[in-house]
Design a protein around this motif. Sequence first.
Motif, PDB file in Angstrom:
ATOM      1  N   THR A  19       0.805  -1.142   0.024  1.00  0.00           N
ATOM      2  CA  THR A  19       0.152  -0.109   0.079  1.00  0.00           C
ATOM      3  C   THR A  19       0.836   1.173  -0.191  1.00  0.00           C
ATOM      4  OG1 THR A  19      -0.133   0.057   2.560  1.00  0.00           O
ATOM      5  CG2 THR A  19      -1.802  -1.099   1.116  1.00  0.00           C
ATOM      6  N   GLY A  20       2.175   1.221   0.149  1.00  0.00           N
ATOM      7  CA  GLY A  20       2.953   2.410   0.228  1.00  0.00           C
ATOM      8  C   GLY A  20       3.155   3.019  -0.958  1.00  0.00           C
ATOM      9  N   THR A  21       3.903   4.183  -0.922  1.00  0.00           N
ATOM     10  CA  THR A  21       4.294   4.968  -1.867  1.00  0.00           C
ATOM     11  C   THR A  21       5.115   4.098  -2.961  1.00  0.00           C
ATOM     12  OG1 THR A  21       4.107   6.864  -0.866  1.00  0.00           O
ATOM     13  CG2 THR A  21       5.287   7.058  -2.839  1.00  0.00           C
ATOM     14  N   ASP A  22       4.976   4.102  -4.117  1.00  0.00           N
ATOM     15  CA  ASP A  22       5.688   3.321  -5.328  1.00  0.00           C
ATOM     16  C   ASP A  22       5.653   1.914  -4.825  1.00  0.00           C
ATOM     17  OD1 ASP A  22       6.300   5.617  -6.660  1.00  0.00           O
ATOM     18  OD2 ASP A  22       7.977   5.880  -5.633  1.00  0.00           O
ATOM     19  N   ALA A  23       4.589   1.428  -4.121  1.00  0.00           N
ATOM     20  CA  ALA A  23       4.749  -0.092  -3.715  1.00  0.00           C
ATOM     21  C   ALA A  23       4.278  -0.747  -4.783  1.00  0.00           C
ATOM     22  CB  ALA A  23       3.744  -0.381  -2.509  1.00  0.00           C
ATOM     23  N   LYS A  24       3.259  -0.163  -5.721  1.00  0.00           N
ATOM     24  CA  LYS A  24       2.910  -0.799  -7.150  1.00  0.00           C
ATOM     25  C   LYS A  24       2.732  -0.071  -8.052  1.00  0.00           C
ATOM     26  CE  LYS A  24      -1.789  -0.270  -5.352  1.00  0.00           C
ATOM     27  NZ  LYS A  24      -3.007  -0.594  -4.983  1.00  0.00           N
ATOM     28  N   LYS A  25       2.723  -0.714  -9.419  1.00  0.00           N
ATOM     29  CA  LYS A  25       2.657   0.355 -10.586  1.00  0.00           C
ATOM     30  C   LYS A  25       1.913  -0.496 -11.680  1.00  0.00           C
ATOM     31  CE  LYS A  25       6.868   2.386  -9.533  1.00  0.00           C
ATOM     32  NZ  LYS A  25       8.441   3.002 -10.081  1.00  0.00           N
ATOM     33  N   PHE A  26       1.228   0.239 -12.425  1.00  0.00           N
ATOM     34  CA  PHE A  26       0.463  -0.343 -13.355  1.00  0.00           C
ATOM     35  C   PHE A  26       0.294   0.387 -14.518  1.00  0.00           C
ATOM     36  CE2 PHE A  26      -2.517   0.492  -9.863  1.00  0.00           C
ATOM     37  CZ  PHE A  26      -3.272   1.372 -10.543  1.00  0.00           C
ATOM     38  N   VAL A  27      -0.497  -0.160 -15.683  1.00  0.00           N
ATOM     39  CA  VAL A  27      -0.907   0.500 -16.751  1.00  0.00           C
ATOM     40  C   VAL A  27      -2.554   0.273 -16.873  1.00  0.00           C
ATOM     41  CG1 VAL A  27      -0.839   0.944 -19.157  1.00  0.00           C
ATOM     42  CG2 VAL A  27       0.958   0.898 -17.935  1.00  0.00           C
ATOM     43  N   GLU A  28      -3.370   0.978 -16.939  1.00  0.00           N
ATOM     44  CA  GLU A  28      -5.053   0.873 -16.834  1.00  0.00           C
ATOM     45  C   GLU A  28      -5.091   0.493 -18.538  1.00  0.00           C
ATOM     46  OE1 GLU A  28      -7.206   4.084 -15.469  1.00  0.00           O
ATOM     47  OE2 GLU A  28      -7.152   3.053 -13.325  1.00  0.00           O
ATOM     48  N   ILE A  29      -5.952  -0.546 -18.839  1.00  0.00           N
ATOM     49  CA  ILE A  29      -6.179  -0.935 -20.412  1.00  0.00           C
ATOM     50  C   ILE A  29      -7.904  -0.646 -20.265  1.00  0.00           C
ATOM     51  CG2 ILE A  29      -6.475  -2.347 -22.067  1.00  0.00           C
ATOM     52  CD1 ILE A  29      -4.147  -3.849 -20.869  1.00  0.00           C
ATOM     53  N   LYS A  30      -8.425   0.451 -21.163  1.00  0.00           N
ATOM     54  CA  LYS A  30      -9.547   0.672 -21.483  1.00  0.00           C
ATOM     55  C   LYS A  30     -10.042   0.464 -22.837  1.00  0.00           C
ATOM     56  CE  LYS A  30      -9.114   4.209 -17.781  1.00  0.00           C
ATOM     57  NZ  LYS A  30      -9.740   5.512 -17.257  1.00  0.00           N
ATOM     58  N   ASP A  38      -8.801  -4.183 -18.151  1.00  0.00           N
ATOM     59  CA  ASP A  38      -7.912  -5.014 -17.488  1.00  0.00           C
ATOM     60  C   ASP A  38      -6.593  -3.975 -17.017  1.00  0.00           C
ATOM     61  OD1 ASP A  38      -5.916  -6.948 -16.871  1.00  0.00           O
ATOM     62  OD2 ASP A  38      -5.874  -7.951 -18.868  1.00  0.00           O
ATOM     63  N   TYR A  39      -5.555  -4.450 -16.538  1.00  0.00           N
ATOM     64  CA  TYR A  39      -4.303  -3.923 -16.011  1.00  0.00           C
ATOM     65  C   TYR A  39      -3.122  -4.609 -16.858  1.00  0.00           C
ATOM     66  CZ  TYR A  39      -7.232  -1.943 -12.531  1.00  0.00           C
ATOM     67  OH  TYR A  39      -8.210  -1.118 -11.664  1.00  0.00           O
ATOM     68  N   SER A  40      -2.055  -3.702 -17.047  1.00  0.00           N
ATOM     69  CA  SER A  40      -0.886  -4.645 -17.559  1.00  0.00           C
ATOM     70  C   SER A  40       0.284  -3.974 -17.177  1.00  0.00           C
ATOM     71  CB  SER A  40      -0.752  -4.392 -19.173  1.00  0.00           C
ATOM     72  OG  SER A  40      -0.442  -3.072 -19.474  1.00  0.00           O
ATOM     73  N   ALA A  41       1.410  -4.556 -17.126  1.00  0.00           N
ATOM     74  CA  ALA A  41       2.666  -3.880 -16.515  1.00  0.00           C
ATOM     75  C   ALA A  41       2.563  -3.819 -14.912  1.00  0.00           C
ATOM     76  CB  ALA A  41       3.181  -2.868 -17.120  1.00  0.00           C
ATOM     77  N   VAL A  42       2.008  -4.633 -14.405  1.00  0.00           N
ATOM     78  CA  VAL A  42       1.740  -4.717 -12.941  1.00  0.00           C
ATOM     79  C   VAL A  42       2.920  -5.144 -12.281  1.00  0.00           C
ATOM     80  CG1 VAL A  42       0.210  -5.150 -10.812  1.00  0.00           C
ATOM     81  CG2 VAL A  42      -0.630  -4.909 -13.144  1.00  0.00           C
ATOM     82  N   THR A  43       3.548  -4.129 -11.427  1.00  0.00           N
ATOM     83  CA  THR A  43       4.819  -4.657 -10.694  1.00  0.00           C
ATOM     84  C   THR A  43       4.362  -4.198  -9.234  1.00  0.00           C
ATOM     85  OG1 THR A  43       5.797  -2.397 -10.892  1.00  0.00           O
ATOM     86  CG2 THR A  43       6.346  -4.072 -12.589  1.00  0.00           C
ATOM     87  N   ALA A 126      -6.182  -7.135 -11.346  1.00  0.00           N
ATOM     88  CA  ALA A 126      -7.207  -6.103 -10.814  1.00  0.00           C
ATOM     89  C   ALA A 126      -6.908  -6.144  -9.478  1.00  0.00           C
ATOM     90  CB  ALA A 126      -8.404  -6.638 -11.090  1.00  0.00           C
ATOM     91  N   LEU A 127      -7.153  -7.185  -8.623  1.00  0.00           N
ATOM     92  CA  LEU A 127      -6.871  -7.227  -7.017  1.00  0.00           C
ATOM     93  C   LEU A 127      -5.723  -6.408  -6.545  1.00  0.00           C
ATOM     94  CD1 LEU A 127      -8.120 -11.009  -6.277  1.00  0.00           C
ATOM     95  CD2 LEU A 127      -9.299  -8.869  -5.682  1.00  0.00           C
ATOM     96  N   VAL A 128      -4.398  -6.518  -7.375  1.00  0.00           N
ATOM     97  CA  VAL A 128      -3.615  -5.924  -7.056  1.00  0.00           C
ATOM     98  C   VAL A 128      -3.280  -4.301  -7.338  1.00  0.00           C
ATOM     99  CG1 VAL A 128      -0.892  -5.790  -7.247  1.00  0.00           C
ATOM    100  CG2 VAL A 128      -1.703  -7.872  -6.830  1.00  0.00           C
ATOM    101  N   ALA A 129      -3.745  -4.133  -8.396  1.00  0.00           N
ATOM    102  CA  ALA A 129      -4.130  -2.638  -8.875  1.00  0.00           C
ATOM    103  C   ALA A 129      -4.875  -1.822  -8.084  1.00  0.00           C
ATOM    104  CB  ALA A 129      -4.205  -2.666 -10.536  1.00  0.00           C
ATOM    105  N   GLU A 130      -5.857  -2.411  -7.705  1.00  0.00           N
ATOM    106  CA  GLU A 130      -6.990  -1.812  -7.037  1.00  0.00           C
ATOM    107  C   GLU A 130      -6.936  -1.937  -5.413  1.00  0.00           C
ATOM    108  OE1 GLU A 130     -10.547  -3.815  -8.521  1.00  0.00           O
ATOM    109  OE2 GLU A 130     -10.241  -2.877 -10.453  1.00  0.00           O
ATOM    110  N   GLY A 131      -5.769  -2.519  -5.110  1.00  0.00           N
ATOM    111  CA  GLY A 131      -5.585  -2.520  -3.508  1.00  0.00           C
ATOM    112  C   GLY A 131      -6.197  -3.391  -2.899  1.00  0.00           C
ATOM    113  N   ASN A 132      -6.813  -4.460  -3.301  1.00  0.00           N
ATOM    114  CA  ASN A 132      -7.547  -5.605  -2.322  1.00  0.00           C
ATOM    115  C   ASN A 132      -6.772  -6.702  -2.199  1.00  0.00           C
ATOM    116  OD1 ASN A 132     -10.007  -4.201  -2.691  1.00  0.00           O
ATOM    117  ND2 ASN A 132     -10.025  -4.667  -4.874  1.00  0.00           N
TER     118      ASN A 132
END
Length: 168
Positions: A19-30, A38-43, A126-132
Amino acid sequence: SKTQPGLKMAQWESFCDLTGTDAKKFVEIKDSNGKLIDYSAVTISGYLSTFAHVTASDRDGDVVEAGAFKETIAAFMKNPVLLMDHWNSVENIAGRFTEVREDGKGLFVTAAISDSQTDKMRHIRALVAEGNLKTLSMGGRFSYRDDGRTIFKVDLYEGSLVSIPANP
């Protein structure tokens, strides 16, 4: 398997707060209407384990000594697998670790989540990108001091995305 007298081998889980700053990164696909599909490039980045001076103990009363990973990180990086819920199967591979290093706080990691187009992986991204889904756990072989609680060496086999880790 045989162990040296006074050594206890066991599974260990640890916590990685995503949950911290820069803890996750992703690109939203619309889609063409702007709807998120979807999301891609999730780190993810954070600590797969913290040392005893940072985390007094996990829910089982175990602690990890500083230096516990130093000898074994190189071997782990030959197959740096990120699993889901410690399920050791091809269908439960969630991605791979791209960075694993000890620092003064613990075992810092960065992992890339697979861009596989399966429903399962879209759900995990999605679970990771959305913080769940925001915690990790480690699995491997752990060597304990005679007290049966202090881990002095970790042969890391995998790290997993989990809902509730042993390390709070």
